[in-house]
Scaffold this active site. Structure first.
Site, short mmCIF file in Angstrom:
data_model
loop_
_atom_site.label_atom_id
_atom_site.label_comp_id
_atom_site.label_asym_id
_atom_site.label_seq_id
_atom_site.Cartn_x
_atom_site.Cartn_y
_atom_site.Cartn_z
N HIS A 109 0.84 -1.20 0.00
CA HIS A 109 0.00 0.00 0.00
C HIS A 109 0.88 1.25 0.00
CE1 HIS A 109 -3.76 -2.05 0.62
NE2 HIS A 109 -3.57 -2.36 1.87
N ARG A 131 -10.14 2.82 -6.84
CA ARG A 131 -11.60 2.65 -6.95
C ARG A 131 -12.26 3.99 -6.72
NH1 ARG A 131 -14.73 -1.26 -2.60
NH2 ARG A 131 -16.66 -1.53 -3.80
N ARG A 263 -17.37 -8.12 1.49
CA ARG A 263 -18.62 -7.52 1.97
C ARG A 263 -19.67 -7.63 0.88
NH1 ARG A 263 -21.28 -2.46 2.39
NH2 ARG A 263 -19.93 -1.72 0.73
N LYS A 264 -19.70 -6.67 -0.04
CA LYS A 264 -20.70 -6.71 -1.13
C LYS A 264 -20.05 -6.87 -2.50
CE LYS A 264 -24.76 -4.36 0.59
NZ LYS A 264 -25.64 -3.19 0.45
P1 A3P Z 1 -17.01 -3.61 -0.44
O1 A3P Z 1 -16.70 -3.26 0.98
O2 A3P Z 1 -17.56 -2.44 -1.20
O3 A3P Z 1 -17.87 -4.82 -0.58
P2 A3P Z 1 -9.58 -4.56 -0.44
O4 A3P Z 1 -9.42 -5.94 -0.92
O5 A3P Z 1 -8.67 -3.56 -1.09
O6 A3P Z 1 -9.60 -4.49 1.06
O7 A3P Z 1 -11.01 -4.08 -0.93
C1 A3P Z 1 -12.17 -4.60 -0.33
C2 A3P Z 1 -13.34 -4.47 -1.28
O8 A3P Z 1 -13.21 -5.38 -2.38
C3 A3P Z 1 -14.63 -4.82 -0.58
O9 A3P Z 1 -15.63 -3.97 -1.17
C4 A3P Z 1 -14.79 -6.28 -0.96
O10 A3P Z 1 -16.11 -6.75 -0.84
C5 A3P Z 1 -14.33 -6.27 -2.40
N1 A3P Z 1 -13.86 -7.58 -2.90
C6 A3P Z 1 -13.19 -8.53 -2.22
N2 A3P Z 1 -12.95 -9.60 -3.00
C7 A3P Z 1 -13.49 -9.32 -4.21
C8 A3P Z 1 -13.58 -10.05 -5.44
N3 A3P Z 1 -13.08 -11.28 -5.55
N4 A3P Z 1 -14.21 -9.46 -6.47
C9 A3P Z 1 -14.74 -8.23 -6.35
N5 A3P Z 1 -14.68 -7.49 -5.22
C10 A3P Z 1 -14.07 -8.02 -4.14
#
Ligand code: A3P
Length: 301
Positions: A109, A131, A263-264
């Site tokens: 990061h 994003r 999450r979503k």
């Molecule tokens: P939301 O909280 O909007 O659902 P990171 O991996 O950088 O922590 O980002 C987390 C976000 O990516 C979360 O978004 C999570 O649900 C989503 N995410 C995790 N795995 C994913 C996948 N395989 N495809 C799409 N989105 C995903």
């Protein structure tokens, strides 16, 4: 909370990562074949790590039933370098790293200007994802409250957005983070591939091919007709990853439950959290910080 962050080289470094970031800068020895997955937190890190790992290792793990992504979280397969270097015995770490199977794949990061010299001076490739800030903020807000339920009572969502806009969050300011990699991807398109979560959601097939080309391992026609790309996409899909036993239970680095990483996985969920005043605040900030850069985002699907 701000007290857990320290302003270091112009970015807000979580104090838990501080030693790791310093060691990473000082000691990491990049190889030309390395692949670095660099991201803004909560922008699709878990997904892009999985895709990159699956693309790079597709010949090693060609039958999907024993794929490591079915039994390990993608953060375990593609470790954060600032985590890897959060140790005292640097020499052991360095010899372990130098013996890893190539190409090595790591995550980070850390903002572009603070990456170790050795990465900047080598030929290694950087795949970056960010994003739209509306969804990133909501994802961050909910994640932070899940991993630290007490923080919910400390700041309201409006107050947290104020801080987000000012850039006061882990590895923020988000604006500088995105712009640093954005500028580098324009100046040096063979070094940095700049991706956006919304675009990946819209056409993951196109971007899986794009990443493979960028990493100099394009899919052959035979692979394309054998469904190799579709297999990778399915293996890394939100539903698939979320429902794996390995992601439903257990903790990540004894810190938080892995299930909170899923999450979503939608574009546009922010509308359920933003008041008109919050929309105005974030829109204005984005105009101020990103206006004129050429960087823009889709905020709905
Ligand atoms: P939301 O909280 O909007 O659902 P990171 O991996 O950088 O922590 O980002 C987390 C976000 O990516 C979360 O978004 C999570 O649900 C989503 N995410 C995790 N795995 C994913 C996948 N395989 N495809 C799409 N989105 C995903």
């Amino acid at each position: 909370a701000a007290r857990h962050l320290c302003l270091f080289q112009g970015f807000w470094c979580p104090s838990a990562f501080f030693q790791g970031v310093i060691n990473f800068q000082k000691h990491f020895q990049a190889k030309g074949s390395d692949v670095i997955v660099a991201t803004v937190p909560k922008s699709g890190t878990t997904w892009l790590k999985a895709l990159t790992f699956a693309i790079i290792n597709r010949q090693r793990f060609s039958s999907s039933h024993n794929h490591p992504l079915l039994t390990s979280n993608s953060h375990e397969l593609v470790p954060f370098l600032e985590f890897v270097f959060h140790v005292d015995n640097i020499q052991d770490k360095l010899s372990h790293l130098s013996n890893m199977t190539e190409p090595r794949v790591f995550g980070t990061h850390v903002p572009f200007p603070s990456l170790p010299k050795s990465i900047k001076e080598s030929n290694c490739k950087i795949v970056y994802i960010c994003r739209n800030p509306f969804d990133t903020f909501v994802s961050h807000w909910i994640f932070a409250n899940k991993i630290n339920p007490h923080s919910m009572h400390e700041l309201t969502i409006e107050e947290t957005l104020e801080k987000y806009c000012k850039g006061i969050l882990g590895f923020g300011p988000t604006w500088e983070h995105m712009l640093g990699y954005w500028k580098e991807s324009i100046a040096n398109p063979n070094r940095v591939l700049f991706l956006k979560y919304e675009e990946l959601k819209e056409d993951v097939n196109f971007y899986v091919k794009r990443v493979a080309e960028f990493l100099d391992c394009p899919f052959t026609e035979e692979e394309e007709s054998n469904g190799v790309i579709e297999n990778i996409i399915n293996l890394c899909s939100f539903e698939k990853m979320k429902n794996l036993e390995v992601n439903k239970s257990g903790t990540f680095d004894r810190n938080f439950e892995k299930k909170h990483l899923f999450r979503k996985g939608k574009v546009g969920d922010w509308v359920n959290y933003f008041s008109p005043a919050m929309i105005e605040k974030l829109s204005k900030t984005m105009e101020e910080k990103l206006g004129g850069s050429g960087l823009s985002f889709k905020t709905s699907s």
